[in-house]
Design an enzyme around this catalytic site. Structure first.
Site, PDB file in Angstrom:
ATOM      1  N   CYS A  38     -74.347  36.452  32.174  1.00 39.57           N
ATOM      2  CA  CYS A  38     -73.581  37.419  32.961  1.00 39.57           C
ATOM      3  C   CYS A  38     -72.872  36.689  34.106  1.00 39.57           C
ATOM      4  CB  CYS A  38     -74.509  38.470  33.546  1.00 39.57           C
ATOM      5  SG  CYS A  38     -75.348  39.492  32.313  1.00 39.57           S
TER       6      CYS A  38
ATOM      7  N   GLU B 122     -73.004  37.248  37.230  1.00 39.62           N
ATOM      8  CA  GLU B 122     -73.911  36.988  38.355  1.00 39.62           C
ATOM      9  C   GLU B 122     -74.682  35.689  38.149  1.00 39.62           C
ATOM     10  OE1 GLU B 122     -73.912  41.586  37.945  1.00 39.62           O
ATOM     11  OE2 GLU B 122     -73.749  39.847  36.622  1.00 39.62           O
TER      12      GLU B 122
ATOM     13  N   TYR C 259     -91.715  43.041  39.236  1.00 35.03           N
ATOM     14  CA  TYR C 259     -92.540  41.891  38.902  1.00 35.03           C
ATOM     15  C   TYR C 259     -92.225  40.780  39.891  1.00 35.03           C
ATOM     16  CZ  TYR C 259     -94.125  37.744  36.410  1.00 35.03           C
ATOM     17  OH  TYR C 259     -94.728  36.567  36.074  1.00 35.03           O
TER      18      TYR C 259
END
Length: 137
Positions: free
Chosen positions: A56, A58, A127
């Site tokens: 992606c 990002e 997480y």
């Protein structure tokens, strides 16, 4: 849950939108991202779409920032091609952003609802990737 919003970095959003308008061509590059480093620089990148799961925008901007010596990011935004506007990060990107930059702000929303929120707000009950940290004895 109430999420604190931060002022939107409109210069950053425009930088990503400009890259989306001028560099996203065809199916291989459909998203642009821009990140503001802690020293004020803006780093931009595009995704590398591939059926095997290309990165992606990002993720590409994180690597581009590191290649330019920017290891702390303050804010990040992704913008879609074809004037799609701000696009929120996918789940994988949210987790990676949280792991690399727990204090980063992410620009999300459309139109008059565009806002910058802490990445942790996008991953409640997230997480924590702690096994990569070295413990001091």
């Amino acid at each position: 849950m109430t999420t604190q919003s931060h002022p939107v970095d409109h210069e950053l959003v425009e930088a990503a939108a400009e890259v989306a308008r001028t560099r996203c061509r065809g199916d291989n590059h459909t998203m642009a991202a821009a990140a503001r480093a802690d020293d004020g620089r803006i780093i931009t990148a595009v995704n590398a779409y591939h059926f095997t799961g290309g990165p992606c925008a990002e993720m590409v901007v994180i690597g581009a920032a590191a290649a330019q010596g920017a290891y702390q990011l303050d804010t990040i935004v992704a913008v879609g091609d074809r004037d799609r506007g701000v696009v929120p990060p996918c789940g994988r990107c949210r987790q990676v952003l949280l792991d690399y930059f727990p204090a980063v702000k992410v620009v999300v929303g459309q139109g008059d609802r565009v806002r910058a929120v802490p990445v942790a707000a996008l991953l409640p009950e997230s997480y924590v990737w702690a096994d990569h940290q070295v413990e001091d004895d």
